[in-house]
Design a protein around this motif. Structure first.
Motif, mmCIF file in Angstrom:
data_model
loop_
_atom_site.group_PDB
_atom_site.id
_atom_site.type_symbol
_atom_site.label_atom_id
_atom_site.label_comp_id
_atom_site.label_asym_id
_atom_site.label_seq_id
_atom_site.Cartn_x
_atom_site.Cartn_y
_atom_site.Cartn_z
ATOM 1 N N ALA A 1 0.879 -1.141 -0.119
ATOM 2 C CA ALA A 1 0.178 -0.170 -0.246
ATOM 3 C C ALA A 1 0.866 1.297 0.075
ATOM 4 N N ALA A 2 1.990 1.303 0.788
ATOM 5 C CA ALA A 2 2.918 2.574 1.040
ATOM 6 C C ALA A 2 3.483 2.598 -0.559
ATOM 7 N N ALA B 1 -4.852 3.547 7.688
ATOM 8 C CA ALA B 1 -4.741 5.030 7.735
ATOM 9 C C ALA B 1 -3.745 5.550 8.362
ATOM 10 N N LYS B 2 -3.734 5.007 9.725
ATOM 11 C CA LYS B 2 -2.609 5.539 10.622
ATOM 12 C C LYS B 2 -1.335 4.858 10.345
ATOM 13 N N ASP B 3 -1.199 3.815 9.762
ATOM 14 C CA ASP B 3 0.116 3.314 9.539
ATOM 15 C C ASP B 3 0.697 3.721 8.055
ATOM 16 N N LEU B 4 -0.134 4.117 7.264
ATOM 17 C CA LEU B 4 0.246 4.851 5.944
ATOM 18 C C LEU B 4 0.746 5.960 6.182
ATOM 19 N N GLN B 5 0.142 6.968 7.164
ATOM 20 C CA GLN B 5 0.550 8.259 7.498
ATOM 21 C C GLN B 5 1.892 8.193 8.126
ATOM 22 N N THR B 6 2.433 7.348 8.939
ATOM 23 C CA THR B 6 3.429 7.007 9.422
ATOM 24 C C THR B 6 4.589 6.863 8.189
ATOM 25 N N GLN B 7 4.251 5.743 7.401
ATOM 26 C CA GLN B 7 4.924 5.305 6.296
ATOM 27 C C GLN B 7 5.213 6.667 5.345
ATOM 28 N N LYS B 8 4.082 7.091 5.089
ATOM 29 C CA LYS B 8 4.207 8.112 3.839
ATOM 30 C C LYS B 8 4.687 9.549 4.440
ATOM 31 N N LYS B 9 4.914 9.836 5.646
ATOM 32 C CA LYS B 9 5.131 10.982 6.313
ATOM 33 C C LYS B 9 4.872 12.203 5.778
ATOM 34 N N GLN C 1 -4.430 14.810 11.968
ATOM 35 C CA GLN C 1 -3.199 14.671 11.124
ATOM 36 C C GLN C 1 -3.074 15.790 10.046
ATOM 37 N N LYS C 2 -3.923 16.459 9.900
ATOM 38 C CA LYS C 2 -4.229 17.429 8.762
ATOM 39 C C LYS C 2 -4.039 16.598 7.472
ATOM 40 N N ILE C 3 -4.614 15.539 7.078
ATOM 41 C CA ILE C 3 -4.477 14.878 5.894
ATOM 42 C C ILE C 3 -5.735 15.219 4.958
ATOM 43 N N PRO C 4 -5.416 15.525 3.798
ATOM 44 C CA PRO C 4 -6.600 15.886 3.028
ATOM 45 C C PRO C 4 -7.549 14.816 2.775
ATOM 46 N N PHE C 5 -8.838 15.073 2.761
ATOM 47 C CA PHE C 5 -9.873 14.181 2.845
ATOM 48 C C PHE C 5 -10.745 14.316 1.362
ATOM 49 N N VAL C 6 -10.950 13.676 0.411
ATOM 50 C CA VAL C 6 -11.495 13.976 -0.762
ATOM 51 C C VAL C 6 -12.861 13.198 -0.860
ATOM 52 N N ALA C 7 -13.937 14.171 -1.100
ATOM 53 C CA ALA C 7 -15.429 13.378 -1.443
ATOM 54 C C ALA C 7 -15.298 13.132 -2.929
ATOM 55 N N THR C 8 -15.274 11.741 -3.194
ATOM 56 C CA THR C 8 -15.092 11.327 -4.457
ATOM 57 C C THR C 8 -16.672 10.650 -5.096
ATOM 58 N N ASN C 9 -17.663 10.566 -4.554
ATOM 59 C CA ASN C 9 -18.726 10.066 -5.245
ATOM 60 C C ASN C 9 -19.510 11.007 -5.675
ATOM 61 N N LEU D 1 -4.726 13.790 -6.736
ATOM 62 C CA LEU D 1 -3.429 12.682 -6.446
ATOM 63 C C LEU D 1 -2.364 13.500 -7.153
ATOM 64 N N LYS D 2 -1.311 13.622 -6.454
ATOM 65 C CA LYS D 2 -0.009 14.328 -6.685
ATOM 66 C C LYS D 2 1.037 13.237 -6.861
ATOM 67 N N ALA D 3 2.196 13.406 -7.636
ATOM 68 C CA ALA D 3 3.291 12.474 -7.559
ATOM 69 C C ALA D 3 3.887 12.347 -6.308
ATOM 70 N N GLY D 4 3.907 10.902 -5.978
ATOM 71 C CA GLY D 4 4.512 10.656 -4.760
ATOM 72 C C GLY D 4 3.666 10.512 -3.533
ATOM 73 N N GLN D 5 2.377 10.837 -3.820
ATOM 74 C CA GLN D 5 1.497 10.546 -2.816
ATOM 75 C C GLN D 5 0.822 9.195 -2.930
ATOM 76 N N THR D 6 0.141 8.785 -1.996
ATOM 77 C CA THR D 6 -0.741 7.579 -1.927
ATOM 78 C C THR D 6 -2.247 8.079 -1.590
ATOM 79 N N MET D 7 -3.173 7.589 -2.455
ATOM 80 C CA MET D 7 -4.493 7.704 -2.075
ATOM 81 C C MET D 7 -5.131 6.649 -1.521
#
Length: 311
Positions: A51-52, A76-84, A139-147, A241-247
């Protein structure tokens, strides 16, 4: 002293034997198991690693299953740690015209009570999705409404895709770009047609449907309504989604299992995209998944069928 130790060991052995004979000391009862596409047992660590490294992770959930929602939060928590800081969240449970309300909440400008009046929240929001939204807020993580807004999916179900042509330019910005290609021969959509008694070959790739064509076309329009959701979710995933990010995207299992739905629309626009999918299934015995569960996703989340439901 040695005699006392010997007696204690004998008592422990006797107690253990008693448990074994009574059946009380059976195997562990895990809340879930993870499998790869070939149904070989795998681990959460491998899921997190893949996932990371992905651009998009589609977590196909069962909406009323608490294990799905718990694991979504953990991932979500673990990816936040991994993706910094290079993590973005997205969800089917929020519609595109509610993006401002969701962003205001995640960025701390409004309260939960205000969010409930400003957005169309699912009935199980408080128990199942608020913990994720609160984590994004913390954590100030962007959250996208997609539907797609549900009224437009309903419009397609009633009148076909051509009904969307009457929408204003501003409204059309809330859905996937038109005209929309829908391949009704894809197994997922075909299964919908078969379930509703429609002709699985009807409509081909791009037919928008005639609402007066009878039950066959009504079934096709139902599948097209599913497609407008899939396409809109894929479109807004890519738009945010930007380069280097994980959605990390949360959606009902049907929207991404068998590498269809959202996956098909993502691949159509970005064939090079690294996508990891997870499909959730409830099984009588999660230790023994059946062949029908093969190739559902990159990871198959097997949960006991009698797991407590959130609603």
């Amino acid at each position: 002293m040695r005699l006392i130790l010997l007696l204690l060991c004998l008592l422990a052995f006797a107690f253990r034997s008693r448990l074994d004979s009574s059946g009380l000391d059976g195997p562990d009862k895990p809340a879930y198991r993870l499998y790869d596409p070939k149904l070989k047992a795998t681990t959460y660590t491998k899921l997190l690693h893949q996932a990371a490294d992905a651009d998009v992770v589609l977590f196909g959930e069962l909406h009323n299953n608490p294990i799905c929602h718990w694991l979504e939060l953990q991932l979500a928590k673990d990816l936040q740690t991994q993706k910094k800081g290079n993590l973005v969240l997205g969800a089917e449970m929020f519609e595109t015209d509610n993006q401002t309300a969701l962003t205001d909440y995640v960025e701390g400008r409004t309260t939960g009570k205000e969010l409930s009046t400003q957005a169309r929240l699912w009935p199980n929001f408080d128990t199942d999705y608020k913990p994720i939204a609160d984590f994004a807020r913390e954590q100030k993580i962007p959250f996208v409404a997609t539907n797609v807004p549900r009224r437009y999916a309903s419009l397609v179900a009633r009148k076909g895709l051509t009904a969307l042509d009457t929408l204003s330019a501003e409204t059309k910005r809330q859905i996937a770009p038109l005209p929309l290609t829908v391949d009704l021969t894809l197994p997922g959509y075909k299964a919908m047609l078969d379930m509703m008694g429609g002709d699985s070959g009807h409509g081909g790739n791009t037919s928008s449907g005639n609402p007066h064509a009878g039950s066959s076309d009504a079934a096709a329009n139902f599948a097209r309504a599913q497609a407008i959701k899939d396409a809109t979710m894929a479109y807004f995933i890519l738009q945010n989604l930007k380069a280097g990010q994980t959605m990390l995207h949360f959606n009902g299992d049907y929207h991404s299992k068998n590498f269809e739905g959202i996956v098909w629309y993502l691949r159509k626009q970005r064939p090079d995209l690294k996508i990891v999918t997870l499909s959730s299934v409830e099984l009588a015995n999660p230790d023994k998944p059946e062949a029908e569960n093969k190739s559902l996703a990159d990871f198959v989340l097997a949960i006991p069928a009698d797991m407590t439901k959130t609603y």
